[in-house]
Scaffold this motif. Structure first.
Motif, PDB file in Angstrom:
ATOM      1  N   SER A 137     -56.771  27.086   6.668  1.00 22.49           N
ATOM      2  CA  SER A 137     -57.894  27.353   5.778  1.00 22.49           C
ATOM      3  C   SER A 137     -59.045  28.013   6.527  1.00 22.49           C
ATOM      4  O   SER A 137     -59.869  28.693   5.937  1.00 22.49           O
ATOM      5  N   CYS A 138     -59.103  27.841   7.843  1.00 21.79           N
ATOM      6  CA  CYS A 138     -60.168  28.479   8.625  1.00 21.79           C
ATOM      7  C   CYS A 138     -60.065  29.995   8.569  1.00 21.79           C
ATOM      8  O   CYS A 138     -61.041  30.701   8.674  1.00 21.79           O
ATOM      9  N   GLU A 139     -58.842  30.461   8.437  1.00 20.44           N
ATOM     10  CA  GLU A 139     -58.643  31.904   8.381  1.00 20.44           C
ATOM     11  C   GLU A 139     -58.412  32.350   6.946  1.00 20.44           C
ATOM     12  O   GLU A 139     -58.126  33.509   6.690  1.00 20.44           O
ATOM     13  N   ASN A 140     -58.519  31.379   6.037  1.00 22.99           N
ATOM     14  CA  ASN A 140     -58.312  31.627   4.615  1.00 22.99           C
ATOM     15  C   ASN A 140     -56.915  32.167   4.337  1.00 22.99           C
ATOM     16  O   ASN A 140     -56.726  33.132   3.616  1.00 22.99           O
ATOM     17  N   LEU A 151     -64.478  30.203  15.296  1.00 22.82           N
ATOM     18  CA  LEU A 151     -63.357  31.108  15.011  1.00 22.82           C
ATOM     19  C   LEU A 151     -63.667  31.953  13.778  1.00 22.82           C
ATOM     20  O   LEU A 151     -63.430  33.173  13.766  1.00 22.82           O
ATOM     21  N   ARG A 152     -64.220  31.318  12.757  1.00 27.30           N
ATOM     22  CA  ARG A 152     -64.557  32.065  11.546  1.00 27.30           C
ATOM     23  C   ARG A 152     -65.582  33.158  11.855  1.00 27.30           C
ATOM     24  O   ARG A 152     -65.482  34.285  11.372  1.00 27.30           O
ATOM     25  N   ARG A 153     -66.565  32.817  12.663  1.00 25.60           N
ATOM     26  CA  ARG A 153     -67.583  33.818  13.009  1.00 25.60           C
ATOM     27  C   ARG A 153     -66.955  35.006  13.743  1.00 25.60           C
ATOM     28  O   ARG A 153     -67.269  36.163  13.470  1.00 25.60           O
ATOM     29  N   ALA A 154     -66.053  34.689  14.678  1.00 29.96           N
ATOM     30  CA  ALA A 154     -65.395  35.767  15.427  1.00 29.96           C
ATOM     31  C   ALA A 154     -64.532  36.621  14.509  1.00 29.96           C
ATOM     32  O   ALA A 154     -64.494  37.850  14.643  1.00 29.96           O
ATOM     33  N   LEU A 155     -63.850  35.973  13.566  1.00 31.65           N
ATOM     34  CA  LEU A 155     -63.024  36.721  12.612  1.00 31.65           C
ATOM     35  C   LEU A 155     -63.900  37.611  11.731  1.00 31.65           C
ATOM     36  O   LEU A 155     -63.560  38.747  11.429  1.00 31.65           O
ATOM     37  N   ARG A 156     -65.043  37.071  11.334  1.00 33.24           N
ATOM     38  CA  ARG A 156     -65.977  37.843  10.506  1.00 33.24           C
ATOM     39  C   ARG A 156     -66.439  39.085  11.259  1.00 33.24           C
ATOM     40  O   ARG A 156     -66.427  40.194  10.743  1.00 33.24           O
ATOM     41  N   GLU A 179     -63.932  35.154   2.607  1.00 38.22           N
ATOM     42  CA  GLU A 179     -64.200  34.286   3.747  1.00 38.22           C
ATOM     43  C   GLU A 179     -64.130  32.826   3.304  1.00 38.22           C
ATOM     44  O   GLU A 179     -64.645  32.484   2.243  1.00 38.22           O
ATOM     45  N   PRO A 180     -63.492  31.967   4.080  1.00 39.37           N
ATOM     46  CA  PRO A 180     -63.411  30.564   3.661  1.00 39.37           C
ATOM     47  C   PRO A 180     -64.757  29.857   3.786  1.00 39.37           C
ATOM     48  O   PRO A 180     -65.575  30.199   4.646  1.00 39.37           O
ATOM     49  N   ASP A 181     -64.990  28.885   2.920  1.00 35.18           N
ATOM     50  CA  ASP A 181     -66.174  28.040   3.008  1.00 35.18           C
ATOM     51  C   ASP A 181     -65.767  26.780   3.760  1.00 35.18           C
ATOM     52  O   ASP A 181     -65.108  25.894   3.204  1.00 35.18           O
ATOM     53  N   LEU A 182     -66.154  26.716   5.030  1.00 34.55           N
ATOM     54  CA  LEU A 182     -65.691  25.608   5.879  1.00 34.55           C
ATOM     55  C   LEU A 182     -66.291  24.269   5.470  1.00 34.55           C
ATOM     56  O   LEU A 182     -65.820  23.217   5.906  1.00 34.55           O
ATOM     57  N   ARG A 183     -67.312  24.291   4.635  1.00 33.64           N
ATOM     58  CA  ARG A 183     -67.860  23.008   4.154  1.00 33.64           C
ATOM     59  C   ARG A 183     -66.805  22.223   3.395  1.00 33.64           C
ATOM     60  O   ARG A 183     -66.881  21.010   3.299  1.00 33.64           O
ATOM     61  N   GLU A 184     -65.808  22.946   2.871  1.00 29.33           N
ATOM     62  CA  GLU A 184     -64.732  22.258   2.148  1.00 29.33           C
ATOM     63  C   GLU A 184     -63.923  21.324   3.044  1.00 29.33           C
ATOM     64  O   GLU A 184     -63.181  20.478   2.557  1.00 29.33           O
TER      65      GLU A 184
END
Ligand code: MN
Length: 213
Positions: free
Chosen positions: A41-44, A146-151, A161-166
């Protein structure tokens, strides 16, 4: 957090090269929460994405026999809630060409293992200010990095982009179950996570049923 950039860099290489990644977690809630579907889910991606061959193994440290078995199939192992004292086991992994990233929160020994990256707020050279995170908290910070780097590298150009708050309901569960002090960052993670539990239950859904996990 010390080694965060190194950890993210190695995972990005794995994503680019479609390398299967294996998670090796401790057998309790804290070690089980950051399991493969969580990382996907981090990479959606749907399960079958980032960790397309991932599986959860149990143990307080990645035993040498397990390392030898995993090295036949994987090039990258992420040890969650274990690993910071596994100097010999990680040496074996290195000899077999299996890279290791440690995401742990136990007291760090004087000799840090020769892993690609060792994330642990208790490392003497780690300047992350809040030291009482559980391993799921450490893994959550890794997911955010990781999400920031992918972004920044255009990884979400063609997908949302996934919402990591989930993920925070599970991080809250691990934080409470691991009985780390409910102050500072832990308090924030649990407060938001509990709200999500309430929301999820109001909606009649179990946390594991929601997309994309
Ligand atoms: Mn733990």
């Amino acid at each position: 957090m010390a080694d965060m950039a190194k950890a993210v860099k190695r995972i990005l290489v794995a994503i680019q090269n479609h390398e299967p990644i294996v998670i090796f977690g401790d057998y309790d809630v804290d070690g089980s929460v950051p399991q493969p579907c969580w990382w996907n889910s981090c990479e959606n991606r749907r399960p079958g994405g980032l960790l397309h061959s991932g599986s959860l193994h149990r143990g307080i440290r990645p035993q040498r026999a397990a390392v030898r078995t995993l090295a036949q199939e994987y090039r990258l192992l992420i040890a969650v809630d274990c690993g910071i004292s596994a100097v010999e086991e990680i040496r074996v992994a290195n000899d077999l060409g299996l890279d290791v990233i440690v995401a742990d929160h136990h007291q760090a020994p004087s000799e840090i293992p020769p892993a690609v990256a060792c994330l642990d707020p208790h490392r003497p050279d780690c300047h992350y200010p809040f030291k009482d995170l559980c391993a799921a908290g450490v893994a959550f910070l890794l997911a955010a990095a990781l999400r920031r780097a992918l972004r920044e590298s255009g990884g979400f150009a063609t997908k949302p982009e996934p919402d990591l708050r989930e993920l925070l309901d599970l991080v809250a569960l691990a934080t409470v179950a691991d009985m780390v002090p409910l102050k500072g960052t832990n308090r924030t993670l649990v407060a938001i996570g509990l709200r999500l539990w309430g929301h999820v239950h109001d909606g009649g859904l179990l946390p594991c049923a929601r997309s994309p996990m």
